[in-house]
Design a protein around this motif. Structure first.
Motif, PDB file in Angstrom:
ATOM      1  N   CYS A 181      -4.462  -0.204   0.305  1.00  0.00           N
ATOM      2  CA  CYS A 181      -5.182  -1.264   1.004  1.00  0.00           C
ATOM      3  C   CYS A 181      -6.634  -0.811   1.242  1.00  0.00           C
ATOM      4  O   CYS A 181      -6.983   0.353   0.993  1.00  0.00           O
ATOM      5  CB  CYS A 181      -4.494  -1.597   2.317  1.00  0.00           C
ATOM      6  SG  CYS A 181      -4.659  -0.296   3.562  1.00  0.00           S
ATOM      7  N   CYS A 184       0.848  -1.190   0.000  1.00  0.00           N
ATOM      8  CA  CYS A 184       0.000   0.000   0.000  1.00  0.00           C
ATOM      9  C   CYS A 184       0.892   1.251   0.000  1.00  0.00           C
ATOM     10  O   CYS A 184       1.830   1.334   0.797  1.00  0.00           O
ATOM     11  CB  CYS A 184      -0.908  -0.019   1.227  1.00  0.00           C
ATOM     12  SG  CYS A 184      -1.800   1.525   1.506  1.00  0.00           S
ATOM     13  N   CYS A 236      -6.900   2.256   3.684  1.00  0.00           N
ATOM     14  CA  CYS A 236      -6.436   3.516   3.091  1.00  0.00           C
ATOM     15  C   CYS A 236      -7.332   3.952   1.924  1.00  0.00           C
ATOM     16  O   CYS A 236      -7.438   5.147   1.647  1.00  0.00           O
ATOM     17  CB  CYS A 236      -4.986   3.400   2.661  1.00  0.00           C
ATOM     18  SG  CYS A 236      -3.863   3.193   4.079  1.00  0.00           S
ATOM     19  N   CYS A 283       0.265   3.022   3.816  1.00  0.00           N
ATOM     20  CA  CYS A 283       0.604   2.389   5.097  1.00  0.00           C
ATOM     21  C   CYS A 283       1.601   1.245   4.953  1.00  0.00           C
ATOM     22  O   CYS A 283       2.091   0.716   5.942  1.00  0.00           O
ATOM     23  CB  CYS A 283      -0.658   1.893   5.800  1.00  0.00           C
ATOM     24  SG  CYS A 283      -1.353   0.408   5.048  1.00  0.00           S
TER      25      CYS A 283
HETATM   26 ZN   LIG Z   1      -2.868   1.148   3.499  1.00  0.00          ZN
END
Ligand SMILES: [Zn+2]
Length: 177
Positions: free
Chosen positions: A59, A39, A62, A42
């Protein structure tokens, strides 16, 4: 990589304007792009959502942050469950998390850079969300769209390496924040 590009070529030669999900033949190429195994925000493994405006993978969690920014800032698509237009597929194949990450790094839009620069409006707590609303990000988004349109209009997709020789979103613009 080469065989993935050939598959990409095949899927782009189909005379259809949208796909029921991210075209399976292009998925291998998408996954093989540098940084796309994590991601962009993150670092979570195997992201299944796309911030299409930035050609990046995120992800599930997010993707919610991106959705909350509004479609003018970041358009969110599921790799598996959403319909994909051709220019959106190209944006994803021409972008990539490593490329966007490098752009953010150069514009001091990472947690580490914020700590060093002590940017007042954007700090290490909010940088992962607010960086998409910066002028730098707006520039990247516009270049991404222009590039995808130009690749689309130049005929059948010839693969990332061919397109790379043409104009790509610049990672060298000076920070105007
Ligand atoms: Zn993420």
């Amino acid at each position: 990589m080469a065989s993935a590009e050939l598959e990409a070529k095949r899927c782009h030669s189909e005379k259809i304007s949208s796909y029921p999900s991210f075209p399976p033949a292009c998925l291998a190429l998408l996954k093989s792009i540098e940084g796309n195994d994590r991601c962009i925000d993150c670092g979570g493994r195997d992201p299944q959502w796309a911030a299409v405006s930035f050609g990046a993978l995120v992800c599930l969690q997010c993707s919610g942050h991106h959705r909350s920014l509004g479609v003018q800032v970041s358009r969110v698509r599921s790799i598996e469950m959403d319909e994909w237009k051709l220019d959106e597929v190209i944006a994803m194949l021409e972008g990539g998390n490593e490329q966007l990450g490098t752009f953010f790094l150069r514009h001091a839009l990472t947690v580490e850079a914020c700590v060093v620069k002590k940017n007042k409006a954007i700090n290490k707590e909010n940088v992962m969300r607010l960086r998409y609303k910066t002028k730098a990000a707006q520039f990247y988004r516009q270049q991404m769209q222009l590039h995808a349109t130009s690749v689309l209009e130049s005929g059948p997709y010839r693969g990332r390496e061919m397109a790379r020789r043409k104009k790509r979103p610049s990672a060298t613009r000076r920070n105007s924040e």
